[in-house]
Structures are given as structure tokens and as C-alpha cells.
Write a protein that holds these residues in place. Structure first.
Motif, PDB file in Angstrom:
ATOM      1  N   THR A 114      -2.006  -1.395  -3.832  1.00 26.52           N
ATOM      2  CA  THR A 114      -3.075  -0.436  -3.590  1.00 26.52           C
ATOM      3  C   THR A 114      -2.471   0.945  -3.399  1.00 26.52           C
ATOM      4  N   SER A 115      -3.053   1.949  -4.066  1.00 23.07           N
ATOM      5  CA  SER A 115      -2.594   3.320  -3.930  1.00 23.07           C
ATOM      6  C   SER A 115      -3.715   4.164  -3.334  1.00 23.07           C
ATOM      7  N   ALA A 139      -2.434   8.168   7.497  1.00 16.22           N
ATOM      8  CA  ALA A 139      -3.685   7.666   8.075  1.00 16.22           C
ATOM      9  C   ALA A 139      -4.473   6.854   7.051  1.00 16.22           C
ATOM     10  N   ARG A 140      -4.331   7.198   5.759  1.00 13.03           N
ATOM     11  CA  ARG A 140      -5.023   6.430   4.713  1.00 13.03           C
ATOM     12  C   ARG A 140      -4.404   5.037   4.568  1.00 13.03           C
ATOM     13  N   ILE A 141      -3.075   4.963   4.657  1.00 13.65           N
ATOM     14  CA  ILE A 141      -2.403   3.658   4.631  1.00 13.65           C
ATOM     15  C   ILE A 141      -2.817   2.833   5.844  1.00 13.65           C
ATOM     16  N   VAL A 156       0.851  -1.189   0.000  1.00 13.67           N
ATOM     17  CA  VAL A 156       0.000   0.000   0.000  1.00 13.67           C
ATOM     18  C   VAL A 156       0.886   1.238   0.000  1.00 13.67           C
ATOM     19  N   THR A 157       0.654   2.127  -0.958  1.00 16.28           N
ATOM     20  CA  THR A 157       1.396   3.387  -1.037  1.00 16.28           C
ATOM     21  C   THR A 157       0.413   4.550  -1.160  1.00 16.28           C
ATOM     22  N   ILE A 213       3.818   2.248   2.594  1.00 18.81           N
ATOM     23  CA  ILE A 213       4.907   3.155   2.211  1.00 18.81           C
ATOM     24  C   ILE A 213       4.349   4.541   1.912  1.00 18.81           C
ATOM     25  N   GLU A 214       4.962   5.569   2.494  1.00 19.12           N
ATOM     26  CA  GLU A 214       4.599   6.947   2.170  1.00 19.12           C
ATOM     27  C   GLU A 214       5.699   7.590   1.335  1.00 19.12           C
TER      28      GLU A 214
END
Length: 467
Positions: free
Chosen positions: A305-306, A312-314, A284-285, A327-328
Motif C-alpha cells: 500500500t502506498s 501520520a498516513r502510514i 505500507v510506504t 516505511i517513509e
């Protein structure tokens, strides 16, 4: 005339203000008041952990916040020493009675700033709806009531857990030479001690407790990483490890003194987790992360998933389960099997394990990765505007849909977070107004610097014209 109270607003990474302006004991107490009222009403007697970093006055501010929180009947446990942000999150996640945590830190910002982060009961970032409630509850004048807190050792249990997550025999057998640079931050001493205990030859720099951070910003990026890069080369070390001010992000330096960008570090670590450790799960990024990560995920057969910008969204994706790595854009990475929050110390330990297991140099490992997924060139520019222009651009953005940018036609358009345009060769641009500042952030990535720069300039022109 009475002075109107300072308005406190939380961004994606907490509330921050200058120490010589609005980051005061009174304003910290006001934030703690709001949290105490919210948590105390919903969870009477629950546990709250309070931590702090190494910058000037951080412990004093933490004591102030702890006293206010305790005044609401909460069981407040204050760290007995400066501690990385992930250590506070980890403590929350392991304590069944915990409702959340507060950390006094300004992370990678310069010594002129202070800040406050809020964590939930499982150690994850506070969602926007909770922070919105906090903002609404902040009083104009803090309460005078104070309670007693308990000082606790947050670090030893957390560090023991970190050690249990890596292969100590592999690292001990390789005995890599390591430079550790905690950038005077709250990771000082901890990472170096763990690596020495694993048999590494370790030299630690920027570790002498300088509250002004020796003039650097505690951010693991150039030019602030120069000293670590030079130290790796001059000592002939195998790898350099850099932590940011509160230890939730990290960077690596290879044996030639070259720093890995977050857009190289993330796919490198992902490859090791899957191919070296046999782990599986989704990646997830945020929408602003490099396409290199998506390429690596496809190569490894990982679902990808992006999500919109903001950790907070991750975190919300992690709550859904089956996530291997979050990952941000700035390089913060989370392994939810350990903690649903970024942890720079764990990233560093895994990198040392990777180099130790492979018996190759870090530079060679990066080159191997590039040969498999190709090269992408990433950049970001902040377009500063006045508040009215920023708001006007925010209003027209949902209807903005350019047919071409720098002569390239988009193959995919997303308004999920600003405006993101995807092109055929994995190139993309993103226009995204800041939530808290009169700035529009413009991102661009392409397989070559020339294409990237053309996309960046054309996209900045779109922002300035507001078309």
C-alpha cells in the motif's frame, strides 16, 4: 509598538525553529498550554510523558513544558535522562492512562535548532486534525500556572522490550564487530550497551555529550556519516550502525565503508523479516519511497500500500491492522507489532541479527538483494520559489497532466499527494509542494542514473514554468 506573537505551525515532523530566534521557553510553554487545554479538558488527570534529546537546553525546555502540562491537572511523567523519541512513544503505548506525549527534539537538524514532537496515547504520531486543533488553541501569552511532574526512568523498560524482540543466542554466537554512531544524539550509550550485552565487540563514536554535535548534523547520511564509514574500515568491523539525533531513524554501513541508502535498507530488512523470521503482513510506504520496496514486496508475496507523504498516513494504515512494516522516504521504519512509530534502535538490532544469522557480510547480503529485485536510482531536488509562485503552482497542480516527461509517456497518474507520474520500467516522478515552506519537492527514480537525471531535469522545468 507591541510585537506580534510568533505564529507556531506544525509540519509533518513537528514544530521546529532556531534556538537563537523563535525556539524560546515562552513559545514552548505556549505549545504546552494548547496541549494541556486540549488533553486536560478531554481526559482529566490522564498521563502525559515528556522526553527530550541531547541538544543545548533541551532538558530546560522539557521542564518548562512539563510544568505547564501539569498545571492543567495532568499526570506528567518527565524522563530522568535524554531519551530517544521511540522510548517516549513506547511508554505511552504501555500505559493505559496515557493520553499522549511531548518530546523536545529537533531530530536530525543541526544544533542551532530546537523542536517539539507530539505523540498520541498509543505512541503514534499526532494526526493533522489534532495538530490543527493545537495550533488554534495556542495562546499569545503563556499561562503563569505551573504544576509538579514526576521524573521516571523511561529507558530500562523500553530497552528490555527491544532485547526481547531479537534472537540473543544467534547474535552471541556470531559475536560481530560493530561500530555504533549515535551522532551525539539521544541514542548515545543505549544501543552500544545493548549490543555489548549480546556479546558483540562494540566501539561507539560521537558519544561524548557535545551539545554542538561536533559540527555535524545528526542525520544518518553522507557527508555526516563519513566518520562512521572510516571507522568501520580502519577497525575491520563487520557493520556500522548510525542513529539520527532522536533515534527514530537509522542507517547501516557495510564492511567496505559504504552506507546503505534508505531505499536499499528498507527492502533488505523486509526480505529478512519475511524470509529469515517468517513474518507476514502488508507493507505500507509513502508515495515518495523507492520502487525497490514495491519490487521486494511483490517478490515476497506481500500486499503493498502506498499513501501520501507523512508518517501520520502510514500510522492510519497501521490502525487498520495486518501491517508488517511501515516505511517513509527518509528511512524511518516501524514494526507495528512493537510500536506504531519509527524506531531506529530496533532496526539496528534486527540488522545485527540478520548479519549474525546469515554468516555473510552485509555487502554480500545487499548484492544478493540487488540481483533479485534489480537496481533503481533515486534522487530528490527542492525547487525554491517565492510564496506566491508556490501557492500558484499548488492551485494549478490538480489539473496538471503532462502527456510526456523527458520523452516518456506516463502509464499511471496520481494526484493523491501533488502529482506522481509512473512509467513502464518502474521509473516515476513526483512533484509535491511543501506544506510549510515555499518549496516544491521533486522526486525522480529510474533504473539508470541517466534516465533518472533526465526525468528530474524535465520535471523541475515543469515546476518552474508552472505548466
Amino acid at each position: 509598538m507591541d510585537r506580534r506573537p510568533y505564529i507556531i505551525r506544525f509540519g509533518n515532523d513537528g514544530w521546529h525553529a532556531r534556538l537563537d530566534e523563535d525556539f524560546t521557553r515562552e513559545n514552548v510553554a505556549r505549545v504546552a498550554d494548547a496541549l494541556g487545554l486540549l488533553w486536560g479538558d478531554a481526559h482529566p488527570g490522564a498521563t502525559v510523558f515528556v522526553g527530550y534529546d541531547t541538544r543545548h537546553g533541551a532538558r530546560t525546555f522539557a521542564l518548562e513544558a512539563a510544568g505547564v502540562l501539569a498545571g492543567y491537572g495532568l499526570d506528567v511523567r518527565l524522563s530522568d535522562a535524554a531519551s530517544p523519541t521511540p522510548a517516549v512513544g513506547w511508554a505511552c503505548s504501555r500505559e493505559p492512562s496515557a493520553v499522549g506525549g511531548l518530546i523536545v527534539t529537533a531530530s536530525e537538524r543541526s544544533c542551532e535548532y530546537g523542536g517539539v514532537l507530539v505523540r498520541t496515547g498509543d505512541g503514534g504520531p499526532a494526526p493533522h486534525d489534532l495538530l490543527d486543533q493545537v495550533e488554534q488553541l495556542i495562546p499569545n501569552i503563556p499561562t503563569a500556572a505551573r504544576g509538579d511532574c514526576t521524573e521516571v526512568d523511561l529507558m530500562q523498560p523500553y530497552l528490555a522490550d527491544l532485547i526481547s524482540l531479537v534472537d540473543d543466542e544467534v547474535i552471541t554466537a556470531a559475536r560481530p564487530r560493530v561500530i555504533v554512531d549515535p551522532m551525539y544524539g539521544s541514542g548515545t550509550g543505549y544501543l552500544a550497551a545493548m549490543l555489548r550485552g549480546l556479546g558483540c565487540e562494540v566501539s561507539e563514536i560521537h558519544a561524548d555529550g557535545s551539545e554542538d554535535f561536533g559540527g555535524i548534523h545528526p542525520e544518518p547520511a553522507d557527508p555526516w556519516a563519513d566518520d562512521c564509514e572510516q571507522e568501520v574500515v580502519s577497525t575491520g568491523s563487520d557493520i556500522g550502525l548510525i542513529l539520527d539525533g532522536d533515534g527514530d531513524r537509522a542507517a547501516l554501513v557495510d564492511e567496505t565503508g559504504a552506507i546503505l541508502s534508505p531505499h536499499e535498507l528498507a527492502p533488505l530488512l523486509l526480505g529478512y523479516l519475511v524470509e529469515g523470521r517468517g513474518e507476514t503482513g502488508r507493507v505500507v510506504t509513502t508515495l515518495s519511497c523507492s520502487a525497490s520496496i514495491a519490487r521486494q514486496a511483490r517478490r515476497l508475496g506481500c500486499d503493498y500500500t502506498s499513501v501520501p507523504v507523512g508518517f501520520a498516513r502510514i500510522y492510519r494504515e497501521m490502525l487498520e491492522g495486518d501491517v508488517l512494516l511501515g516505511i517513509e522516504e527518509y528511512g524511518g521504519m516501524s514494526l507495528p507489532s512493537h510500536l506504531r512509530e519509527r524506531d531506529g534502535l530496533l532496526v539496528c538490532l534486527l540488522a545485527v541479527e540478520y548479519v549474525s544469522r546469515s554468516r555473510e557480510s552485509l555487502g554480500a547480503l545487499v548484492n544478493e538483494m540487488r540481483s533479485r529485485i534489480g537496481r533503481m536510482c533515486y534522487t530528490r531536488r527542492d525547487v525554491r520559489m517565492d510564496s506566491a509562485s508556490t501557492q500558484a503552482f499548488r492551485m494549478i497542480l490538480p489539473g496538471l497532466n503532462p502527456e510526456a516527461v523527458a520523452g516518456m509517456s506516463p502509464v499511471e497518474v496520481s494526484h493523491a499527494d501533488g502529482l506522481r507520474l509512473q512509467f513502464e520500467d518502474d521509473a516515476w516522478v513526483l512533484m509535491r509542494p511543501s506544506r510549510t515552506d515555499p518549496i516544491v519537492r521533486v522526486y525522480a527514480e529510474a533504473p539508470s542514473e541517466g534516465e533518472r537525471d533526465e526525468l528530474l531535469e524535465a520535471t523541475c522545468d515543469i515546476v518552474r514554468r508552472g505548466m
